[in-house]
Design an enzyme around this catalytic site. Sequence first.
Site, mmCIF file in Angstrom:
data_model
loop_
_atom_site.group_PDB
_atom_site.id
_atom_site.type_symbol
_atom_site.label_atom_id
_atom_site.label_comp_id
_atom_site.label_asym_id
_atom_site.label_seq_id
_atom_site.Cartn_x
_atom_site.Cartn_y
_atom_site.Cartn_z
ATOM 1 N N ARG A 76 35.901 -67.115 -32.644
ATOM 2 C CA ARG A 76 36.737 -65.927 -32.435
ATOM 3 C C ARG A 76 37.254 -65.878 -30.994
ATOM 4 O O ARG A 76 38.401 -65.487 -30.746
ATOM 5 C CB ARG A 76 35.948 -64.661 -32.795
ATOM 6 C CG ARG A 76 36.812 -63.428 -32.954
ATOM 7 C CD ARG A 76 36.035 -62.279 -33.571
ATOM 8 N NE ARG A 76 34.927 -61.855 -32.711
ATOM 9 C CZ ARG A 76 34.032 -60.930 -33.061
ATOM 10 N NH1 ARG A 76 34.091 -60.334 -34.240
ATOM 11 N NH2 ARG A 76 33.048 -60.598 -32.235
ATOM 12 N N LYS A 178 39.929 -60.093 -29.899
ATOM 13 C CA LYS A 178 39.089 -59.224 -29.082
ATOM 14 C C LYS A 178 39.618 -59.229 -27.649
ATOM 15 O O LYS A 178 39.066 -59.869 -26.761
ATOM 16 C CB LYS A 178 37.636 -59.709 -29.155
ATOM 17 C CG LYS A 178 36.652 -58.560 -29.247
ATOM 18 C CD LYS A 178 35.286 -59.053 -29.648
ATOM 19 C CE LYS A 178 34.249 -57.990 -29.379
ATOM 20 N NZ LYS A 178 34.309 -56.846 -30.299
ATOM 21 N N GLU A 214 40.354 -49.387 -38.809
ATOM 22 C CA GLU A 214 38.973 -49.409 -38.313
ATOM 23 C C GLU A 214 38.862 -48.398 -37.191
ATOM 24 O O GLU A 214 39.839 -47.711 -36.874
ATOM 25 C CB GLU A 214 38.606 -50.821 -37.838
ATOM 26 C CG GLU A 214 39.469 -51.311 -36.667
ATOM 27 C CD GLU A 214 38.958 -52.598 -36.041
ATOM 28 O OE1 GLU A 214 37.742 -52.765 -35.907
ATOM 29 O OE2 GLU A 214 39.795 -53.429 -35.660
HETATM 30 C C1 LIG Z 1 33.891 -56.355 -31.522
HETATM 31 C C2 LIG Z 1 34.611 -55.439 -32.433
HETATM 32 C C3 LIG Z 1 34.110 -55.113 -33.707
HETATM 33 C C4 LIG Z 1 32.763 -55.563 -34.208
HETATM 34 O O1 LIG Z 1 32.658 -56.934 -34.359
HETATM 35 P P1 LIG Z 1 31.241 -57.637 -34.478
HETATM 36 O O2 LIG Z 1 31.555 -59.088 -34.499
HETATM 37 O O3 LIG Z 1 30.619 -57.183 -35.740
HETATM 38 O O4 LIG Z 1 30.448 -57.211 -33.293
HETATM 39 C C5 LIG Z 1 34.891 -54.316 -34.523
HETATM 40 N N1 LIG Z 1 36.081 -53.831 -34.112
HETATM 41 C C6 LIG Z 1 36.582 -54.099 -32.891
HETATM 42 C C7 LIG Z 1 37.889 -53.534 -32.501
HETATM 43 C C8 LIG Z 1 35.867 -54.914 -32.012
HETATM 44 O O5 LIG Z 1 36.362 -55.176 -30.807
#
Ligand SMILES: *Cc1c(COP(=O)(O)O)cnc(C)c1O
Length: 334
Positions: A76, A178, A214
Amino acid sequence: MKEIKGFSYHKLGRRFVCKYKDGAWEKGKLTRRANVVLNESACVLQYAQTCFEGLKAYRTEDGHVVCFRPDLNETRLADSCRRMRMPTLPEGMFLDAVKRVVLANEKHIPDAASGGSLYLRPYVFGTNAVIGVKPASEFQFRVFATPVGSYFHGGVSPLRIRISDFDRAAPHGTGHIKAGLNYAMSLYAITDAHEKGYDENLYLDAATRTYLEETGGANVIFITKDNTLVTPKSDSILPSITRRSLLYVAEHYLGMKTEERKIALSEIGEFTECGLCGTAAVISPVGTIDDHGREVHYAMDDFENTVIAKLYHTLLDIQHGKIEAPEGWIVKIK
Ligand SMILES: *Cc1c(COP(=O)(O)O)cnc(C)c1O
């Protein structure tokens, strides 16, 4: 060692730093220096050229130190780097850096019984001066660690979240990576939510504002009356590793049906349970979604009797070696 509570930054002794210059990454090393010194016009400062990851190292009951699916964080981060026009890391550097930082700060990993862990923050950012808009040509990859306490220290209390009037991510934008910029633009919305008594914002799709996306930092999951796990599908959602793992656990460990599909805002009253999922808490139950005064309630107060609690405990037991994990999910550091 005194018990760490909550989720905050504690400066530890060592972190990993690796520089990229003239088209190549150097070898990288551990350093005691926590401060980063940058030119005033560094690309990260002016144009937010940066992305990050988050994962945990924790102790298992039999005394090992492990990470959960770090290969997915590595992949990722590479996806995020490519989208931000930053160089990807050489093969193996990500996991090697994570391991070195964990081992160098080993005495700060909380005990298995405390429910705490060592949170790791790998990140990449553009360091050289740019003023015309373009990507940097020099970068740093860093990994630091900070001990965190059990997320549910004071017990589990269901969240109250609202449907946000702000958008998180545009179609064809950066919602699926991210990047720090996704968080910068959420700071106003989250502060506003807190001031009005909500724990989080649940964002809608920016194009039509009819489908769920989300929250600011966690994916959302729902349970239906007939025991199906349902979660939104969208190109602008961050692909949570916790959510992907929960889908697998629901199907292969708990025999549940799962659906990844578009979820309309108008459907939220039809689900029986709701939770937010991410590395920090694994799952936080949601008790209320407020859509501009129309409140939908989920019976999450008796958490231990919910389907979401069953998912939560199964994934936690897999992470902690109490139930056999699928191949490759648990990576032993020591
Ligand atoms: C990091 C993140 C998550 C959660 O991801 P994980 O891999 O489960 O920790 C969900 N939404 C956003 C916007 C994020 O930045």
